[in-house]
Design a protein around this motif. Structure first.
Motif, PDB file in Angstrom:
ATOM      1  N   ARG A 130      31.251  21.379  42.980  1.00 46.29           N
ATOM      2  CA  ARG A 130      30.941  22.146  41.774  1.00 46.29           C
ATOM      3  C   ARG A 130      29.872  23.204  42.061  1.00 46.29           C
ATOM      4  N   VAL A 131      28.859  22.816  42.833  1.00 36.66           N
ATOM      5  CA  VAL A 131      27.790  23.758  43.174  1.00 36.66           C
ATOM      6  C   VAL A 131      28.340  24.902  44.035  1.00 36.66           C
ATOM      7  N   ALA A 132      29.215  24.581  44.978  1.00 37.82           N
ATOM      8  CA  ALA A 132      29.798  25.605  45.843  1.00 37.82           C
ATOM      9  C   ALA A 132      30.597  26.617  45.032  1.00 37.82           C
ATOM     10  N   GLU A 133      31.379  26.136  44.057  1.00 37.32           N
ATOM     11  CA  GLU A 133      32.178  27.031  43.223  1.00 37.32           C
ATOM     12  C   GLU A 133      31.286  27.899  42.334  1.00 37.32           C
ATOM     13  N   ARG A 134      30.220  27.294  41.781  1.00 34.70           N
ATOM     14  CA  ARG A 134      29.289  28.059  40.949  1.00 34.70           C
ATOM     15  C   ARG A 134      28.530  29.081  41.813  1.00 34.70           C
ATOM     16  N   ALA A 135      28.210  28.686  43.046  1.00 37.80           N
ATOM     17  CA  ALA A 135      27.527  29.607  43.965  1.00 37.80           C
ATOM     18  C   ALA A 135      28.379  30.841  44.222  1.00 37.80           C
ATOM     19  N   LYS A 136      29.676  30.646  44.373  1.00 35.96           N
ATOM     20  CA  LYS A 136      30.559  31.792  44.605  1.00 35.96           C
ATOM     21  C   LYS A 136      30.568  32.723  43.392  1.00 35.96           C
ATOM     22  N   ALA A 137      30.568  32.158  42.191  1.00 36.20           N
ATOM     23  CA  ALA A 137      30.539  32.978  40.974  1.00 36.20           C
ATOM     24  C   ALA A 137      29.244  33.788  40.900  1.00 36.20           C
ATOM     25  N   ILE A 138      28.140  33.152  41.273  1.00 40.91           N
ATOM     26  CA  ILE A 138      26.848  33.842  41.273  1.00 40.91           C
ATOM     27  C   ILE A 138      26.833  34.931  42.344  1.00 40.91           C
ATOM     28  N   TYR A 139      27.380  34.617  43.501  1.00 45.15           N
ATOM     29  CA  TYR A 139      27.433  35.587  44.593  1.00 45.15           C
ATOM     30  C   TYR A 139      28.215  36.833  44.170  1.00 45.15           C
ATOM     31  N   VAL A 140      29.319  36.629  43.480  1.00 43.35           N
ATOM     32  CA  VAL A 140      30.130  37.754  42.998  1.00 43.35           C
ATOM     33  C   VAL A 140      29.303  38.639  42.057  1.00 43.35           C
ATOM     34  N   CYS A 141      28.519  38.004  41.188  1.00 41.25           N
ATOM     35  CA  CYS A 141      27.660  38.762  40.261  1.00 41.25           C
ATOM     36  C   CYS A 141      26.580  39.527  41.029  1.00 41.25           C
ATOM     37  N   LEU A 142      25.992  38.901  42.031  1.00 44.45           N
ATOM     38  CA  LEU A 142      24.981  39.574  42.850  1.00 44.45           C
ATOM     39  C   LEU A 142      25.586  40.783  43.557  1.00 44.45           C
ATOM     40  N   ARG A 143      26.784  40.601  44.039  1.00 47.57           N
ATOM     41  CA  ARG A 143      27.450  41.684  44.769  1.00 47.57           C
ATOM     42  C   ARG A 143      27.801  42.851  43.851  1.00 47.57           C
ATOM     43  N   LYS A 144      28.098  42.561  42.600  1.00 44.95           N
ATOM     44  CA  LYS A 144      28.375  43.635  41.642  1.00 44.95           C
ATOM     45  C   LYS A 144      27.143  44.500  41.430  1.00 44.95           C
ATOM     46  N   GLN A 145      25.966  43.851  41.432  1.00 43.79           N
ATOM     47  CA  GLN A 145      24.720  44.594  41.219  1.00 43.79           C
ATOM     48  C   GLN A 145      24.301  45.376  42.466  1.00 43.79           C
ATOM     49  N   HIS A 146      24.563  44.796  43.650  1.00 39.64           N
ATOM     50  CA  HIS A 146      24.155  45.444  44.900  1.00 39.64           C
ATOM     51  C   HIS A 146      25.282  45.340  45.927  1.00 39.64           C
ATOM     52  N   PRO A 147      26.363  46.100  45.716  1.00 46.49           N
ATOM     53  CA  PRO A 147      27.544  45.960  46.577  1.00 46.49           C
ATOM     54  C   PRO A 147      27.291  46.260  48.051  1.00 46.49           C
ATOM     55  N   PHE A 148      26.359  47.169  48.342  1.00 43.90           N
ATOM     56  CA  PHE A 148      26.125  47.539  49.736  1.00 43.90           C
ATOM     57  C   PHE A 148      25.015  46.718  50.383  1.00 43.90           C
ATOM     58  N   LEU A 149      24.236  46.029  49.571  1.00 43.47           N
ATOM     59  CA  LEU A 149      23.125  45.233  50.094  1.00 43.47           C
ATOM     60  C   LEU A 149      23.496  43.763  50.235  1.00 43.47           C
ATOM     61  N   THR A 150      24.248  43.252  49.269  1.00 48.00           N
ATOM     62  CA  THR A 150      24.595  41.833  49.274  1.00 48.00           C
ATOM     63  C   THR A 150      25.619  41.549  50.377  1.00 48.00           C
ATOM     64  N   GLY A 151      25.242  40.644  51.275  1.00 48.69           N
ATOM     65  CA  GLY A 151      26.127  40.314  52.386  1.00 48.69           C
ATOM     66  C   GLY A 151      26.146  38.834  52.664  1.00 48.69           C
ATOM     67  N   ALA A 152      26.542  38.484  53.875  1.00 43.55           N
ATOM     68  CA  ALA A 152      26.680  37.076  54.256  1.00 43.55           C
ATOM     69  C   ALA A 152      25.365  36.324  54.119  1.00 43.55           C
ATOM     70  N   GLU A 153      24.229  37.035  54.326  1.00 39.46           N
ATOM     71  CA  GLU A 153      22.921  36.383  54.260  1.00 39.46           C
ATOM     72  C   GLU A 153      22.623  35.802  52.883  1.00 39.46           C
ATOM     73  N   ASP A 154      23.244  36.355  51.848  1.00 36.94           N
ATOM     74  CA  ASP A 154      22.897  35.985  50.482  1.00 36.94           C
ATOM     75  C   ASP A 154      23.590  34.725  49.968  1.00 36.94           C
ATOM     76  N   VAL A 155      24.360  34.076  50.823  1.00 31.61           N
ATOM     77  CA  VAL A 155      24.959  32.798  50.421  1.00 31.61           C
ATOM     78  C   VAL A 155      23.856  31.787  50.095  1.00 31.61           C
ATOM     79  N   THR A 156      22.727  31.845  50.805  1.00 35.24           N
ATOM     80  CA  THR A 156      21.648  30.895  50.537  1.00 35.24           C
ATOM     81  C   THR A 156      21.056  31.119  49.146  1.00 35.24           C
ATOM     82  N   SER A 157      20.866  32.381  48.762  1.00 31.94           N
ATOM     83  CA  SER A 157      20.357  32.685  47.421  1.00 31.94           C
ATOM     84  C   SER A 157      21.315  32.158  46.363  1.00 31.94           C
ATOM     85  N   ALA A 158      22.611  32.375  46.585  1.00 30.19           N
ATOM     86  CA  ALA A 158      23.614  31.938  45.623  1.00 30.19           C
ATOM     87  C   ALA A 158      23.634  30.419  45.475  1.00 30.19           C
ATOM     88  N   VAL A 159      23.539  29.706  46.596  1.00 23.26           N
ATOM     89  CA  VAL A 159      23.556  28.240  46.540  1.00 23.26           C
ATOM     90  C   VAL A 159      22.289  27.711  45.865  1.00 23.26           C
TER      91      VAL A 159
END
Length: 331
Positions: A130-159
């Motif tokens: 459940r946390v992994a799926e919610r993390a992906k939803a959050i990651y998608v939102c982060l990427r919408k705000q910063h499409p060129f900055l948000t990358g693989a490194e931000d999985v930790t922030s999302a989790v």
């Protein structure tokens, strides 16, 4: 955790001793910054690393993953250090971490070294899927705000954000995250993955927009600047945590004594930016011992894990960039 007397000479000695134990452990292909990060983990707990157990933990990853995997030596060593310092360096926990990595892949994250750090954070989740799926939803939102900055490194922030016990939607959480990102950026913090992690850490702690926290972080950065200690992105997350655990925005003499001791030691002069980061981390963890019960309970992840995850991700990225530059020069 053993009590640590915050004496700069003792801390520098312990740090260098643990570094040598990591260096001579037989674990190869590890960047110097990562070795110091692992040494710092144990020094902050006033523990001497068991080099043999460290090598055995690294070997557990190799055995369970096999030859074909994305886990490089730097990330493997970082994870082994995190597991060992927390008493989790057994085969079952390593397997769980690898299983959580696959959960994150199933949820839509890419196969990168940073995803393993996200998997480490999932170890404490009651419902990892459940946390992994919610993390992906959050990651998608982060990427919408910063499409060129948000990358693989931000999985930790999302989790991290996904594990919050809150009814706030991914959109609302990323709105709060964006508030911190914007406010710190306006104050002169550079747009970077480290700034994203500082914003995520601030969101994790407060779950709301807290202007006073922003002021405290900025005040700490300004004090360091006045003391001729240049604040770089690698220091951002630690400053955010320090602003939370310390009532005063004035750094005491013990911090500056440690900075001076590190600058004077030949074994630590190789990279002033990174040695400053280690000093900040060690000082912050010392200050965290004075946290109130409410502060401790509000933190979802321990202080040294938060710092280590961000630092390991930054160091791994730097190591990869150095390797790429060397390869390019060689060709």
């Amino acid at each position: 955790m053993s009590e640590i007397s915050f004496e700069s000479g003792k801390i520098v000695s312990g740090l260098l001793s643990n570094y040598q134990l990591v260096k001579t452990s037989g674990v190869m292909a590890v960047d110097k910054r990562i070795r110091f990060l692992i040494a710092q983990l144990f020094t902050s707990e006033n523990i001497e690393i068991n080099a043999e157990a460290f090598k055995e933990t690294v070997t557990l990853f190799k055995k369970q993953l096999g030859f074909f995997n994305t886990l490089d030596g730097n990330t493997r060593a970082s994870l082994a250090g995190l597991l060992q310092v927390n008493g989790q360096n057994d085969a079952e926990t390593v397997k769980r971490l690898i299983d959580h990595y696959e959960l994150l892949i199933e949820s839509g994250f890419k196969r990168t070294n940073f995803t393993y750090f996200g998997a480490y954070l999932l170890l404490r989740a009651d419902n990892p899927r459940r946390v992994a799926e919610r993390a992906k939803a959050i990651y998608v939102c982060l990427r919408k705000q910063h499409p060129f900055l948000t990358g693989a490194e931000d999985v930790t922030s999302a989790v991290l954000l996904a594990q919050l016990d809150t009814p706030l939607s991914p959109e609302k959480l990323t709105e709060i995250n964006e508030y911190y990102f914007t406010e710190f950026n306006r104050a002169g913090f550079r747009r970077s993955d480290s700034l994203q992690f500082l914003a995520a850490t601030s969101t994790l702690i407060f779950m709301e927009k807290d202007a006073e926290h922003v002021k405290k972080v900025i005040a700490l950065a300004e004090e360091l600047d006045r003391a001729s200690v240049k604040v770089r992105p690698i220091h951002y997350a630690t400053l955010g945590i320090l602003a939370y655990v310390r009532d005063s925005v004035e750094l005491d003499a013990s911090f500056f004594d440690l900075i001076e001791a590190m600058r004077e030691d030949a074994g630590l002069r190789w990279n002033r930016e990174f040695s400053t980061a280690m000093a900040l981390s060690l000082y912050t963890e010392d200050q965290a011992r004075n946290m109130t019960k409410e502060q401790v309970e509000s933190l979802m992840v321990s202080i040294h894990v938060l710092i280590a995850i961000e630092r390991a991700a930054a160091a791994s990225a730097a190591a990869a960039a150095s390797a790429a530059t060397a390869a390019s020069s060689g060709s």
